[in-house]
Design an enzyme around this catalytic site. Structure first.
Site, PDB file in Angstrom:
ATOM      1  N   ARG A  60      -1.992  -6.992  -8.276  1.00  9.73           N
ATOM      2  CA  ARG A  60      -0.898  -7.904  -7.914  1.00  9.73           C
ATOM      3  C   ARG A  60      -0.874  -9.134  -8.797  1.00  9.73           C
ATOM      4  NH1 ARG A  60      -2.890  -8.306  -1.809  1.00  9.73           N
ATOM      5  NH2 ARG A  60      -4.731  -8.541  -3.100  1.00  9.73           N
TER       6      ARG A  60
ATOM      7  N   HIS B  36       0.844  -1.209   0.000  1.00  7.63           N
ATOM      8  CA  HIS B  36       0.000   0.000   0.000  1.00  7.63           C
ATOM      9  C   HIS B  36       0.876   1.255   0.000  1.00  7.63           C
ATOM     10  CE1 HIS B  36      -3.253  -2.544   2.214  1.00  7.63           C
ATOM     11  NE2 HIS B  36      -3.631  -2.400   0.957  1.00  7.63           N
TER      12      HIS B  36
ATOM     13  N   LYS C 264     -17.830  -5.914   8.966  1.00  3.34           N
ATOM     14  CA  LYS C 264     -16.556  -6.604   9.221  1.00  3.34           C
ATOM     15  C   LYS C 264     -16.039  -6.244  10.602  1.00  3.34           C
ATOM     16  CE  LYS C 264     -14.569  -7.193   4.619  1.00  3.34           C
ATOM     17  NZ  LYS C 264     -13.488  -6.755   3.726  1.00  3.34           N
TER      18      LYS C 264
ATOM     19  N   SER D  59      -3.093  -7.574   3.358  1.00  2.00           N
ATOM     20  CA  SER D  59      -3.369  -7.234   4.767  1.00  2.00           C
ATOM     21  C   SER D  59      -3.807  -8.472   5.534  1.00  2.00           C
ATOM     22  CB  SER D  59      -4.493  -6.189   4.862  1.00  2.00           C
ATOM     23  OG  SER D  59      -4.099  -4.996   4.274  1.00  2.00           O
TER      24      SER D  59
END
Ligand code: PNS
Length: 159
Positions: free
Chosen positions: A90, A17, A41, A129
């Protein structure tokens, strides 16, 4: 003035990030790092905690601001006059998800807003993460996966 948005959960912010933020900040006059608050969440850090952490890591980049938002990303974009939304890629798996998200969002943007994709630096392409959190929670080392400042805060939180 070009306002860019780099949005995500950042729970926690990773070195990937950080690299994206540095590079995205070069593409616009002002880059906002937008932290999503998702009530469904259970994050490791509250949005406000994440904001403080990211502000510390980005303190040396003058055109970066950090903000929190909830709800639809497109609403936040429309209400705040962003002209580009930056996302990192990615892998192929990211691409599949990101393509549909960019296409749905394009229908929702009121003005001309472009989603701009930056390829992740290969040093960081395996970092997420959720994996950093899992390794950390199970006692493994995540040095070099998250910025030092973030690691320090994670250690303090779990002390
Ligand atoms: O950290 P992430 O998982 O890459 O962030 C994804 C994020 C927050 C950008 C995405 O989930 C999002 O935009 N959420 C807001 C809700 C929304 O707008 N959904 C419609 C697009 S799929």
């Amino acid at each position: 003035m070009t306002r860019g948005l780099y949005a995500g959960s950042f729970d926690p912010m990773t070195c990937g990030h950080e690299d994206m933020i540095v590079r995205a900040a070069n593409l616009c006059d002002e880059l906002v790092v937008g932290i999503i608050e998702n009530p469904s969440k259970k994050p490791m850090f509250t949005a406000d905690e994440r904001k403080v952490m990211i502000e510390k890591v980005c303190s040396g980049i003058p055109n970066v601001k950090v903000d929190c938002f909830s709800g639809l990303l497109a609403d936040y974009v429309n209400e705040n006059g962003f002209s580009m939304v930056i996302r990192g890629l990615r892998s192929n798996t990211d691409f599949e998800y990101e393509l549909s998200m960019a296409q749905i969002n394009a229908r929702l943007y009121r003005d001309n807003v472009e989603t701009v994709f930056l390829m992740t630096d290969p040093h960081y392409s395996f970092i997420s993460s959720s994996m950093a959190k899992e390794v950390f929670t199970l006692g493994g080392s995540i040095e070099g996966l998250v910025p030092d400042e973030i690691l320090k805060t994670m250690k303090n939180k779990c002390r």
